[in-house]
Each structure stands twice: as C-alpha cells, then as structure tokens.
Design an enzyme around this catalytic site. Structure first.
Site, PDB file in Angstrom:
ATOM      1  N   THR A 201     -29.776 -13.488 -83.978  1.00 32.22           N
ATOM      2  CA  THR A 201     -30.025 -14.846 -83.317  1.00 32.22           C
ATOM      3  C   THR A 201     -29.866 -16.103 -83.923  1.00 32.22           C
ATOM      4  OG1 THR A 201     -31.652 -13.572 -81.835  1.00 32.22           O
ATOM      5  CG2 THR A 201     -32.050 -15.857 -81.767  1.00 32.22           C
ATOM      6  N   GLY A 231     -33.891 -10.408 -73.841  1.00 36.94           N
ATOM      7  CA  GLY A 231     -34.835 -10.963 -74.731  1.00 36.94           C
ATOM      8  C   GLY A 231     -35.658 -11.691 -74.734  1.00 36.94           C
TER       9      GLY A 231
END
Ligand code: GLY
Length: 324
Positions: A201, A231
């Site tokens: 990320t 997520g």
C-alpha cells in the site's frame, strides 16, 4: 511489531512564512532491500523521491495539503513498482481491484473508493467522491462510472497489469491450493514481487503552511484476495484518517486488523484525548495494539504542529530526503 518494515520518505519546510510537512509510505520492496538488486532499489528509491518531490512542490508553493498528498500518491499509482494503480496486486480471479481514500483534516470531509477497475488514479476518484458527490464511499462499477462522468481518466483494466505481480499471484494461489485463472504465461519471465503481498500500500500525509492536515492511501490490496474483499485503506478511520486537532495518519499492513482496531483514528484519539505525543501514539497503536491483536503493519503520521512520525522498530527502513 512483528516483522514489518516500511519504506518512507519525508520532508519538512520551515521558514518565516512556511511550516509544512509531508511523509509518504511506499509499502514493502525496500523492506527486503538487502536482497534487492541495486538497480531495483535505485528505481524504488527514485519512485519514492518522485512522489515526495510532487508533494513538496505543492507545499513549498503554499498549496494545500490535499493537493500535495494527491499529487504524491498519483505518482506512486503510476509507478509499476508500487502496489497501487499500475502495478497493483491481483485478485484470485486475476483482476486488479483498487481501493483508495482521502480525508481533509480541516473539515473532516472524506472520500473513498473500493474495487475500482478502470480509473487510472483511484486517489483522484476518492477526492472527487469527497468534493463532487453527496457520498463518502463508492464501490465497483458505480465508482468507475462516477469517475467517467467526472471526466477522470479511464483505462483498460490491462493498464494495471505487471508481470511481477502476476507471478506473485501464481505463487500465492499455488501456496493456497487454488487454481490459477486464465492468463497464465502473461507474466513472461518476470520475477515475482519480492515483497510480502500484504504490504504494498502507498500513502501520504501532510500539513500545509495554513495548518491544514490531510491523509491519502491507495492500494491494490492483498494478492489473491477473493469475494470482493476490501481492505482498510478506503475505510475512513481504519487505514486513513485526518483531523486538524490531532493528526493525519495513513496505514499499510494487514487490513483486516487495521479495520478491527480503527487503527488510524486510534492514533488520532491517543493524541487528542490521551495527550500522547504523535510518536508515542503511533508506537502504542502499532507495537502495542496491532501487535497484541496479531496484526502486522505500520503507519505514517503528521501532527498538528507539523511533527512527523512513523511506526518504528528494528525492521523499519526510513529514507528521509536528506539521506536519500
Ligand atoms: N492495507 C492494505 C490492505 O489490507 O488492503
């Protein structure tokens, strides 16, 4: 914390009329940089530096934190080395489904998208949701449709493909005993991404010269994710949060745990109501709460006074600008 290293860059401008700060995280990759070929590490560092430069250019010109973090994250979304935008991890079905969120600490306005497949810059779409829709979160086809209607660049889903992520998908599916979807061989000779699939990320947090905080996070999520999994990154308060009277925070790590702990807001709460310093709040949230729950990951944060913090530990890899 349990074995997580973040790749970070940060910069701060302190002058008579300026006091701005920005920190970016780029997930893993550099985390394994001891084993990484020098040219790959150089490319990774260059990508992070390019993102930082884009954000700094906005802040140094007196621009808003929101513009700075969007500019920084868009650079990382376009760089195939990072698990966001182009270069995103694949779902078990062999698709790229992208999540992103942005939050304005001065108004608590927020925008988020989940499962986007056609919008080149999910972070720009998150911002459009925040500023140009009555909603906070859009998902899937509807989100892409909104992006198109707002004139945001649309691409073929294959735009996000990289061979190294496909190889990582194949390896993960084999480990899970799941079938590899059609498309095997598309990866060519690419090496699988060496990073842990959970940690790619990207994100940025900033404070501008007017004292406004903002946070942004963008991701392809977990390799081999299934069933429309979303997520923490686009969940406001979990992977992304900003409030001018506390901090701006962006996370990377095991999203399910970040969601359960509303981790990013937890950092803000520890600062605002418990009076912890920003670094102490980050340490309590990551080394304390996240680790105790069995999760793994890290955060970056910028405080109301412009202070910068990141989850630390022996495995932390920090590349601040004066050292890059
Ligand atoms: N932290 C990113 C994700 O779990 O999707």
């Amino acid at each position: 914390m349990t074995g997580h290293r973040q790749a970070l860059v940060g910069d701060r401008g302190l002058g008579k009329d300026s006091d701005w700060s920005i920190v970016l995280h780029g997930g893993a990759g550099v985390a394994e940089h001891k084993d990484m070929p020098p040219e790959r590490e150089a490319a990774f560092r260059a990508g992070m530096a390019a993102g930082l430069d884009a954000g700094v250019a906005v802040l140094a010109a007196g621009g808003p934190a929101l513009d700075a973090i969007q500019a920084a994250v868009e650079v990382l979304e376009d760089d195939p080395l990072f698990n966001a935008g182009r270069g995103a991890a694949f779902t078990a079905d062999g698709a790229n489904e992208l999540d992103a969120a942005i939050m304005d600490g001065s108004t608590l306005a927020a925008g988020a998208v989940g499962g986007v497949t056609r919008t080149r810059h999910p972070i720009a779409l998150a911002r459009a949701v925040m500023e140009r829709s009555p909603h906070v979160m859009l998902v899937g086809q509807g989100a892409d449709g909104f992006a198109a209607s707002m004139g945001l660049e649309q691409v073929e889903p294959s735009f996000f493909f990289t061979g190294s992520r496909w190889r990582a998908l194949e390896a993960e599916l084999e480990a899970l005993g799941l079938p590899v979807p059609p498309g095997a061989g598309r990866a060519g000779a690419a090496q699988p991404e060496p990073d842990d699939h959970r940690f790619g990320t990207v994100g940025a947090v900033a404070r501008d010269s007017n004292g406004r905080l903002a946070a942004a996070t963008s991701t392809g999520g977990m390799t081999a994710k299934r069933w429309g999994r979303v997520g923490d990154s686009p969940i406001i308060g979990a992977g992304t949060y900003a409030a001018d009277d506390a901090c701006a925070c962006s996370g990377t790590g095991s999203g399910e745990y970040f969601i359960r702990l509303t981790l990013a807001r937890e950092v803000a709460v520890l600062v605002k109501y418990k009076g912890l310093s920003l670094q102490a709040a980050v340490d309590e949230a990551i080394q304390g709460q996240l680790t105790a729950l069995g999760g793994d990951g890290g955060v970056i944060a910028v405080g109301a006074g412009g202070e910068m913090a990141a989850s630390s530990g022996e495995r932390l890899v920090a590349i601040f600008k004066d050292e890059a």
